[in-house]
Scaffold this motif. Sequence first.
Motif, PDB file in Angstrom:
ATOM      1  N   ASN A 173      29.480  55.118  50.595  1.00  0.00           N
ATOM      2  CA  ASN A 173      29.013  55.087  51.983  1.00  0.00           C
ATOM      3  C   ASN A 173      30.192  55.257  52.934  1.00  0.00           C
ATOM      4  OD1 ASN A 173      26.267  54.528  51.266  1.00  0.00           O
ATOM      5  ND2 ASN A 173      26.951  52.468  50.704  1.00  0.00           N
ATOM      6  N   LEU A 174      29.865  55.632  54.154  1.00  0.00           N
ATOM      7  CA  LEU A 174      30.944  55.900  55.122  1.00  0.00           C
ATOM      8  C   LEU A 174      31.694  54.620  55.503  1.00  0.00           C
ATOM      9  CD1 LEU A 174      29.221  58.590  57.390  1.00  0.00           C
ATOM     10  CD2 LEU A 174      30.627  58.910  55.352  1.00  0.00           C
ATOM     11  N   ASP A 175      31.068  53.455  55.287  1.00  0.00           N
ATOM     12  CA  ASP A 175      31.776  52.192  55.564  1.00  0.00           C
ATOM     13  C   ASP A 175      32.603  51.727  54.358  1.00  0.00           C
ATOM     14  OD1 ASP A 175      29.941  51.292  53.738  1.00  0.00           O
ATOM     15  OD2 ASP A 175      28.930  49.906  55.088  1.00  0.00           O
ATOM     16  N   ARG A 176      32.712  52.564  53.374  1.00  0.00           N
ATOM     17  CA  ARG A 176      33.514  52.362  52.162  1.00  0.00           C
ATOM     18  C   ARG A 176      32.884  51.438  51.125  1.00  0.00           C
ATOM     19  NH1 ARG A 176      39.822  51.986  52.736  1.00  0.00           N
ATOM     20  NH2 ARG A 176      39.638  52.931  50.672  1.00  0.00           N
ATOM     21  N   ILE A 187      37.218  55.146  47.520  1.00  0.00           N
ATOM     22  CA  ILE A 187      38.601  55.609  47.693  1.00  0.00           C
ATOM     23  C   ILE A 187      38.732  56.499  48.938  1.00  0.00           C
ATOM     24  CG2 ILE A 187      39.269  55.342  45.275  1.00  0.00           C
ATOM     25  CD1 ILE A 187      39.035  58.341  44.923  1.00  0.00           C
ATOM     26  N   TRP A 188      37.630  56.904  49.531  1.00  0.00           N
ATOM     27  CA  TRP A 188      37.724  57.730  50.751  1.00  0.00           C
ATOM     28  C   TRP A 188      37.909  56.807  51.952  1.00  0.00           C
ATOM     29  CZ3 TRP A 188      38.272  61.083  47.441  1.00  0.00           C
ATOM     30  CH2 TRP A 188      37.295  61.478  46.524  1.00  0.00           C
ATOM     31  N   ASN A 189      39.067  56.846  52.521  1.00  0.00           N
ATOM     32  CA  ASN A 189      39.325  56.017  53.700  1.00  0.00           C
ATOM     33  C   ASN A 189      39.030  56.854  54.939  1.00  0.00           C
ATOM     34  OD1 ASN A 189      40.368  54.474  55.790  1.00  0.00           O
ATOM     35  ND2 ASN A 189      41.810  53.469  54.406  1.00  0.00           N
ATOM     36  N   ASP A 198      45.970  60.129  51.569  1.00  0.00           N
ATOM     37  CA  ASP A 198      46.489  59.121  50.652  1.00  0.00           C
ATOM     38  C   ASP A 198      46.880  59.766  49.316  1.00  0.00           C
ATOM     39  OD1 ASP A 198      46.292  55.916  50.773  1.00  0.00           O
ATOM     40  OD2 ASP A 198      46.193  56.646  48.691  1.00  0.00           O
ATOM     41  N   GLN A 199      47.933  59.248  48.726  1.00  0.00           N
ATOM     42  CA  GLN A 199      48.373  59.758  47.413  1.00  0.00           C
ATOM     43  C   GLN A 199      47.238  59.670  46.385  1.00  0.00           C
ATOM     44  OE1 GLN A 199      51.176  61.328  46.531  1.00  0.00           O
ATOM     45  NE2 GLN A 199      50.455  61.485  44.409  1.00  0.00           N
ATOM     46  N   GLN A 200      46.369  58.685  46.578  1.00  0.00           N
ATOM     47  CA  GLN A 200      45.278  58.536  45.602  1.00  0.00           C
ATOM     48  C   GLN A 200      44.334  59.748  45.592  1.00  0.00           C
ATOM     49  OE1 GLN A 200      43.060  54.846  45.781  1.00  0.00           O
ATOM     50  NE2 GLN A 200      42.382  55.069  43.653  1.00  0.00           N
TER      51      GLN A 200
END
Length: 712
Positions: A173-176, A187-189, A198-200
């Motif tokens: 979800n967009l709220d993580r 993992i999507w910030n 992010d490196q991830q």
Amino acid sequence: MKILFFSLLLIISTTVTNANDGYKLWLQYNQLENPSEWQKDCFEQYKINGSSSTLDIIDDEIQKASMGFFQKVANQEQNNPKLIISKISDLDLKKFKLDATKITDLGSEGFFIQELVTDSQDKTTIVAANTDIGLLYGTFHLLQKIQKNEWIPIEGIFQSPKTQHRLLNHWDNLDRTVERGYSGFSIWNWHRLPRHIDQQYIDYARANASIGINGTVLTNVNANSLVLTPEYLEKVKALADTFRPYGIKVYLTARFSSPIEIGGIKTADPLDKEVQNWWNKKAKEVYEYIPDFGGFVVKADSEGQPGPHNYGRTQADGANMLADAVAPFGGIVMWRAFVYSEKTPDDRHKQAFNEFKPLDGTFRENVIVQVKNGAIDFQPREPFHPLFGAMPKTPLMMEFQITQEYLGHDTHLAFLAPMYEEVLKEDTYVNGEGSEVAKTVDGSLHSHKLTAMAGVANIGTDRNWTGHHFHQANWFAYGKLAWDPYETSENIAEDWLKLTFTNNPDFVDPVKEIMLDSREMVVNYMTPLGLHHIMAESHHYGPGPWVTGGSRADWTATYYHQADENGIGFDRTSTGSNALGQYAEEIQTKWGDVNSIPEEHLLWFHHVSWDHQLQNGDNLWNNLAKYYQKGVEEARKNVKIWESLKGKIDDDRHQHVLSFMTIQAEEAEWWRDACLLYFGQFSKMPIPEGVEKPKYDLEHYMNYNPKNVPGI
Ligand code: BDP
């Protein structure tokens, strides 16, 4: 001073080597013991033909591997290379006596690796492909071979993927928060995107490329239309740009009601011109941000999601509208067949088939229907979905769940490759014997070019990505089976263990056995003999065979197990719901008979009496109880075996896995005791000898409801 500094450095680096948090997944690049000349040569004299960002990644990967394998920087050699990585078009075919036709067949993602001898008798290892992405796959394959201490066979390795689109579906979800995600947050910030990469994200793309995954659906199937607004498309673009050099395309879930929510239109009717125009414009806009955008995944008319039914339209009407919008840009639509409703007075098992089969042949060319492996919902064991093979004019793709919604979430070790393999190998019989599900997935059964597989991701912000270290193996296995649906669980388990831990057979052999038996163990202590959907309500963690009532019968356990004093199981034969009628004749005959159905599916299709005799001569109740006990004993045994392997791998991962295995063994008891007490009320038979008596009474288990279980 200098000496002190270096010894400090040495201490730090040794500590770091001994510690292992699992972040590197199956890309450990452990030091090679006694490396061969060939292995050394590959890194001492390598050459990459050409230049591109993908080729830079290949170069970097060779350096990473060299540092890991030999603690040495690898060396490029232009004149006398021992390893050449090159597009076929840039290779001197004559010099290496290569047959070009064999290679061009490899398509846009295939590769070949061979050790070739030139006229001057020099031996060179060649990794060749038609594209840079093919080379990336080939390089990973070579590096994996080296890590496993395997040779390249004389005849070479020719590989190309058997499915076109190999996707992870993130239910993020967009709220993580992550729906059914048990390894931390998404993992999507989104908040930091697009400015912070992010490196991830890069490590994610690299890990996926190393197992051939070439697409990612970033957002939850229970979709949020916000992701289609410019604010979010900027962010999606940043991810797409990051993933592109790794051969990974980005896809989004499209909320069917988006024209209303973000378009200011009064309807989302797929046959309405204004709605169609809105989607056409939206697709154009998306492609302006992301020229190689993959397309949309849609969950419609299911579990409260809007869809064409709201306007009296069919699933094909909805899918085709979106397909037309993305077609000019080469996009595809993955339309999910997971459509069912509590208002439809029919067995949930039958609903998707009833809805989709009549639509066969009415979908646009760029639509593929996404079908879960079974007709209910990612249970520990399900018979294959009857839609496979049943829609010859429509490409169908497989949707597996990698995250373990119904298999103990993150703490229960369940290696899922055997479950995937079991379904892929099932014979649908639609074109006679030999019509395996895998052939619908690779398109060969009905000659479809558009082919795909989706896996619901188990990835989160946990340092080791997947919570349980062994659940990395499920991500890995999914990738390998999407690339080749005919690959075996055994090969996959062995490869993963060697790449992730060690080649030491004293570790690999016993742990491979644990992995290969683990899914069956979970079936044993959760849902033996074809039981299904008896998990706790809503979060699905732990047993809940007593779950009943409420607004949706099809979300209760009693709907599925139908236990009463006469017996247990869902009659799906012609005397019951006749879901069995949706399968080929051969299957109907075999599974329709209580004595010839594989016992693993017995209670899925039959309501049988408690004293019904099974093949081993014992009655149903005793068998049920013994399966539960068996599962518990297997989980305990795993703890013992694992304990005995201390010292064979790093302590960090050993300890982490041990603690999770201990949880699993305890929770297997929870499952056994709760289910036997509950079902025992109906069977009225004693718990047979050899099966431990439950610790508490039924009420205790029914009142126990863990709070704040993640992933809902
Ligand atoms: C079920 C999950 C639910 C998903 C749904 C789906 O419980 O969270 O949204 O499947 O696949 O397994 O759409």
